[in-house]
Design a protein around this motif. Structure first.
Motif, PDB file in Angstrom:
ATOM      1  N   GLN A  75       0.816  -1.206   0.000  1.00 32.65           N
ATOM      2  CA  GLN A  75       0.000   0.000   0.000  1.00 32.65           C
ATOM      3  C   GLN A  75       0.856   1.266   0.000  1.00 32.65           C
ATOM      4  O   GLN A  75       0.405   2.329  -0.428  1.00 32.65           O
ATOM      5  CB  GLN A  75      -0.923  -0.009   1.229  1.00 32.65           C
ATOM      6  CG  GLN A  75      -1.957  -1.116   1.209  1.00 32.65           C
ATOM      7  CD  GLN A  75      -2.894  -1.004   0.023  1.00 32.65           C
ATOM      8  OE1 GLN A  75      -3.381   0.088  -0.282  1.00 32.65           O
ATOM      9  NE2 GLN A  75      -3.146  -2.118  -0.650  1.00 32.65           N
ATOM     10  N   ASP A  76       2.118   1.138   0.496  1.00 33.32           N
ATOM     11  CA  ASP A  76       2.973   2.314   0.572  1.00 33.32           C
ATOM     12  C   ASP A  76       3.837   2.482  -0.676  1.00 33.32           C
ATOM     13  O   ASP A  76       4.758   3.292  -0.697  1.00 33.32           O
ATOM     14  CB  ASP A  76       3.871   2.253   1.808  1.00 33.32           C
ATOM     15  CG  ASP A  76       4.686   0.962   1.870  1.00 33.32           C
ATOM     16  OD1 ASP A  76       4.517   0.115   0.975  1.00 33.32           O
ATOM     17  OD2 ASP A  76       5.478   0.807   2.817  1.00 33.32           O
ATOM     18  N   ALA A  77       3.548   1.713  -1.724  1.00 30.73           N
ATOM     19  CA  ALA A  77       4.298   1.825  -2.976  1.00 30.73           C
ATOM     20  C   ALA A  77       3.356   2.288  -4.084  1.00 30.73           C
ATOM     21  O   ALA A  77       2.254   1.748  -4.230  1.00 30.73           O
ATOM     22  CB  ALA A  77       4.922   0.487  -3.357  1.00 30.73           C
ATOM     23  N   ALA A  88      10.512  11.721 -15.579  1.00 30.28           N
ATOM     24  CA  ALA A  88       9.409  11.597 -14.628  1.00 30.28           C
ATOM     25  C   ALA A  88       9.013  10.130 -14.455  1.00 30.28           C
ATOM     26  O   ALA A  88       8.741   9.666 -13.340  1.00 30.28           O
ATOM     27  CB  ALA A  88       8.213  12.419 -15.103  1.00 30.28           C
ATOM     28  N   GLU A  89       8.977   9.386 -15.571  1.00 31.37           N
ATOM     29  CA  GLU A  89       8.638   7.970 -15.479  1.00 31.37           C
ATOM     30  C   GLU A  89       9.728   7.199 -14.745  1.00 31.37           C
ATOM     31  O   GLU A  89       9.442   6.290 -13.958  1.00 31.37           O
ATOM     32  CB  GLU A  89       8.426   7.383 -16.877  1.00 31.37           C
ATOM     33  CG  GLU A  89       7.112   7.761 -17.521  1.00 31.37           C
ATOM     34  CD  GLU A  89       6.844   6.949 -18.782  1.00 31.37           C
ATOM     35  OE1 GLU A  89       7.712   6.137 -19.166  1.00 31.37           O
ATOM     36  OE2 GLU A  89       5.762   7.127 -19.379  1.00 31.37           O
ATOM     37  N   LEU A  90      10.976   7.564 -14.994  1.00 35.21           N
ATOM     38  CA  LEU A  90      12.080   6.873 -14.333  1.00 35.21           C
ATOM     39  C   LEU A  90      12.029   7.102 -12.820  1.00 35.21           C
ATOM     40  O   LEU A  90      12.254   6.178 -12.026  1.00 35.21           O
ATOM     41  CB  LEU A  90      13.404   7.358 -14.905  1.00 35.21           C
ATOM     42  CG  LEU A  90      14.623   6.467 -14.643  1.00 35.21           C
ATOM     43  CD1 LEU A  90      14.380   5.048 -15.168  1.00 35.21           C
ATOM     44  CD2 LEU A  90      15.855   7.062 -15.281  1.00 35.21           C
ATOM     45  N   ARG A  91      11.716   8.320 -12.409  1.00 41.45           N
ATOM     46  CA  ARG A  91      11.573   8.590 -10.978  1.00 41.45           C
ATOM     47  C   ARG A  91      10.425   7.777 -10.383  1.00 41.45           C
ATOM     48  O   ARG A  91      10.512   7.286  -9.258  1.00 41.45           O
ATOM     49  CB  ARG A  91      11.331  10.083 -10.756  1.00 41.45           C
ATOM     50  CG  ARG A  91      12.542  10.945 -11.034  1.00 41.45           C
ATOM     51  CD  ARG A  91      12.286  12.399 -10.662  1.00 41.45           C
ATOM     52  NE  ARG A  91      13.445  13.224 -10.929  1.00 41.45           N
ATOM     53  CZ  ARG A  91      14.484  13.358 -10.112  1.00 41.45           C
ATOM     54  NH1 ARG A  91      14.483  12.702  -8.955  1.00 41.45           N
ATOM     55  NH2 ARG A  91      15.496  14.130 -10.422  1.00 41.45           N
ATOM     56  N   GLN A  92       9.368   7.633 -11.146  1.00 36.85           N
ATOM     57  CA  GLN A  92       8.219   6.855 -10.674  1.00 36.85           C
ATOM     58  C   GLN A  92       8.597   5.388 -10.512  1.00 36.85           C
ATOM     59  O   GLN A  92       8.199   4.730  -9.547  1.00 36.85           O
ATOM     60  CB  GLN A  92       7.063   7.003 -11.661  1.00 36.85           C
ATOM     61  CG  GLN A  92       5.748   6.412 -11.174  1.00 36.85           C
ATOM     62  CD  GLN A  92       4.612   6.670 -12.142  1.00 36.85           C
ATOM     63  OE1 GLN A  92       4.823   7.245 -13.218  1.00 36.85           O
ATOM     64  NE2 GLN A  92       3.420   6.234 -11.792  1.00 36.85           N
ATOM     65  N   ILE A  93       9.377   4.854 -11.453  1.00 41.42           N
ATOM     66  CA  ILE A  93       9.814   3.453 -11.367  1.00 41.42           C
ATOM     67  C   ILE A  93      10.679   3.241 -10.132  1.00 41.42           C
ATOM     68  O   ILE A  93      10.506   2.264  -9.389  1.00 41.42           O
ATOM     69  CB  ILE A  93      10.583   3.066 -12.641  1.00 41.42           C
ATOM     70  CG1 ILE A  93       9.668   3.096 -13.849  1.00 41.42           C
ATOM     71  CG2 ILE A  93      11.208   1.680 -12.488  1.00 41.42           C
ATOM     72  CD1 ILE A  93      10.394   2.967 -15.177  1.00 41.42           C
ATOM     73  N   ILE A  94      11.598   4.156  -9.893  1.00 32.48           N
ATOM     74  CA  ILE A  94      12.492   4.023  -8.743  1.00 32.48           C
ATOM     75  C   ILE A  94      11.703   4.088  -7.439  1.00 32.48           C
ATOM     76  O   ILE A  94      11.934   3.305  -6.509  1.00 32.48           O
ATOM     77  CB  ILE A  94      13.577   5.121  -8.784  1.00 32.48           C
ATOM     78  CG1 ILE A  94      14.475   4.896 -10.004  1.00 32.48           C
ATOM     79  CG2 ILE A  94      14.401   5.131  -7.504  1.00 32.48           C
ATOM     80  CD1 ILE A  94      15.408   6.059 -10.288  1.00 32.48           C
TER      81      ILE A  94
END
Length: 478
Positions: A104-106, A216-222
């Motif tokens: 839930q925290d991801a 932005a997508e890369l930050r979201q993946i990380i």
């Protein structure tokens, strides 16, 4: 990649640099087709099948299979050495599976339909030139406390326990990142990465990635990448000091006070699976720091980053133990102490400290005496590979890259590269006093002479090439 021999270390580093350069900006799909089995490989597999049948028959008849088991182990090793990947028998035990529901925290991740390609997007400039950009990404682990000059400012407040567990399982976090990266990118992303130690001794990742994604997508993946370690709890220490489990033949390890048999590794996992309220032993995530660079093929930036990737490959993660800085040395020793009783694998003897028999428990095991790579000072918790290369990176194996270098050198030296049958010779250790073995001094002198001859010839070729370039330049000027 680490090596005690400087020339070997330099050669390995150059080989990896060549591998990185060839695969980073490929403009065609790599073709990875398995080679057809040769006669020797077929012979080994057929012999392995026969030995397995003999063993099954002997076991069914109630006979002793010790010699056949030893022969099977040797044949498996020979088959792997001959070119087969993985285990000869494949997976021999069932794989445990847990719910794939995200924490839930991801944050959730976008998902694109997969396309059968390893190449990233291309962009066409106003002049019609096609550009194929790629990325260079650096990822770190979270903070465990404030540091200065590679050592904690307050050692008592530094979270050494978390730092130790993050280092032990860092390779799994990298695997999760690659999975998420491919899911979001929508194609079979290829990468060349190296794991290096930061000054604070935490491992971090440098990764060359073929193709690009929006930052932005890369930050979201990380942010969405994590790894859960579903192992038995280590919150309670049951045995330590002189009070340690004792082993009894046929039963395993027992509680020395009650005689109770400790649960096996499989039993401990069964109990964990049955507990609906169970929590993972540890959850890994990347830290907030991230560095992303866009890279174009053939630019100075690309060459500089390739050199940066290979910069630390010949250095040990535990170099700080030999430093003259007392603060950094004390920091490394504290981290090593935190790792001492931390289980590094299901087979780690440290599980006895927490009342669980390690997987495949053997006689002589004791907590704090694990011989695993992760517990050694040179590794400080990270037992994974220092160089990580995807299978379709350069369309070549490392052996093939070595052969390319060999072919180039032989051509430069004017020596014919004749294929050699790998099974032409039988190798055996040479015993001291063997009449065919020259003294070590003579062998070293021969080796030095040979290397000098090669080096002089290469210098002559280089001088000749420089002279030809100079003549061509003068001709164009005229």
């Amino acid at each position: 990649m680490e090596s005690k021999c400087p020339p070997c270390a330099k050669r390995n580093r150059q080989l990896r640099r060549a591998q990185c350069r060839e695969g980073w900006h490929l403009d065609h799909e790599p073709v990875n087709l398995p080679d057809n089995a040769d006669e020797y490989q077929r012979h080994l597999v057929e012999l392995r099948a026969d030995v397995q049948a003999w063993r099954d028959e002997t076991e069914k008849a109630g006979g002793d299979t010790t010699d056949l088991d030893a022969a099977i182990v040797e044949l498996n090793e020979e088959i792997n050495a001959a070119g087969m990947r993985g285990n000869v028998l494949g997976r021999t035990s069932g794989k445990r599976s847990r719910s794939t529901k995200r924490r839930q925290d991801a944050p959730d991740l976008p998902k694109r339909q997969m396309t059968k390609t390893t190449l990233g997007r291309t962009f066409t400039g106003s002049d019609g030139k096609v550009y194929r950009p790629s990325m260079f990404v650096t990822l770190t682990l979270p903070s465990y406390g404030r540091v200065g000059e590679g050592a904690p400012l307050n050692p008592d407040a530094y979270d050494y326990g978390r730092a130790a567990r993050d280092a032990l399982h860092f390779s799994k976090l990298i695997d999760r990142f690659v999975q998420n990266l491919r899911r979001v990118a929508g194609y079979d992303v290829q990468y060349f990465a190296s794991v290096e130690p930061q000054k604070r001794l935490a491992p971090h990742l440098h990764m060359a990635i073929r193709g690009t994604l929006p930052r932005a997508e890369l930050r979201q993946i990380i942010a969405a990448t994590y790894h859960q370690v579903w192992w038995p709890s280590t919150d309670t220490v049951r045995f330590e000091g002189d009070r340690l489990p004792v082993r009894e033949d046929g039963a395993g390890y027992l509680d020395p006070a009650t005689g109770e048999v400790l649960p096996t590794w499989e039993q401990a996992l069964d109990a964990l699976d049955a507990d609906e309220d169970a929590e993972p032993l540890h959850v890994l995530r990347f830290g907030d720091q991230m560095d992303v660079k866009g890279v174009l093929a053939g630019t100075p930036d690309a060459d500089q980053l390739i050199g940066y990737l290979s910069k630390y490959l010949t250095k040990s993660l535990g170099d700080a133990l030999g430093t003259d800085d007392p603060r950094r040395k004390a920091h490394a020793e504290r981290l090593l102490e935190a790792l001492r009783f931390e289980p590094c694998a299901p087979t780690c003897p440290n599980w006895l400290r927490y009342g669980v028999q390690p997987k495949g428990a053997k006689a002589g095991m004791a907590p704090g005496r694990c011989k695993g790579k992760a517990h050694k000072p040179d590794h400080l918790g990270y037992a994974g590979r220092r160089v990580l290369v995807s299978r379709k990176w350069s369309n070549k194996t490392l052996t093939e890259h070595k052969q390319d270098r060999r072919t180039w050198v032989l051509e430069a030296l004017g020596v014919e590269d004749e294929p050699v049958d790998p099974h032409r010779y039988l190798w055996r250790p040479v015993k001291p006093g063997d009449s065919d073995l020259a003294p070590i001094g003579v062998r070293l002198l021969r080796s030095v002479h040979e290397r000098q001859r090669w080096r002089n010839h290469m210098n002559q070729l280089q001088a000749l090439g420089d002279g030809q370039d100079l003549s061509a330049t003068e001709g164009r000027a005229a």
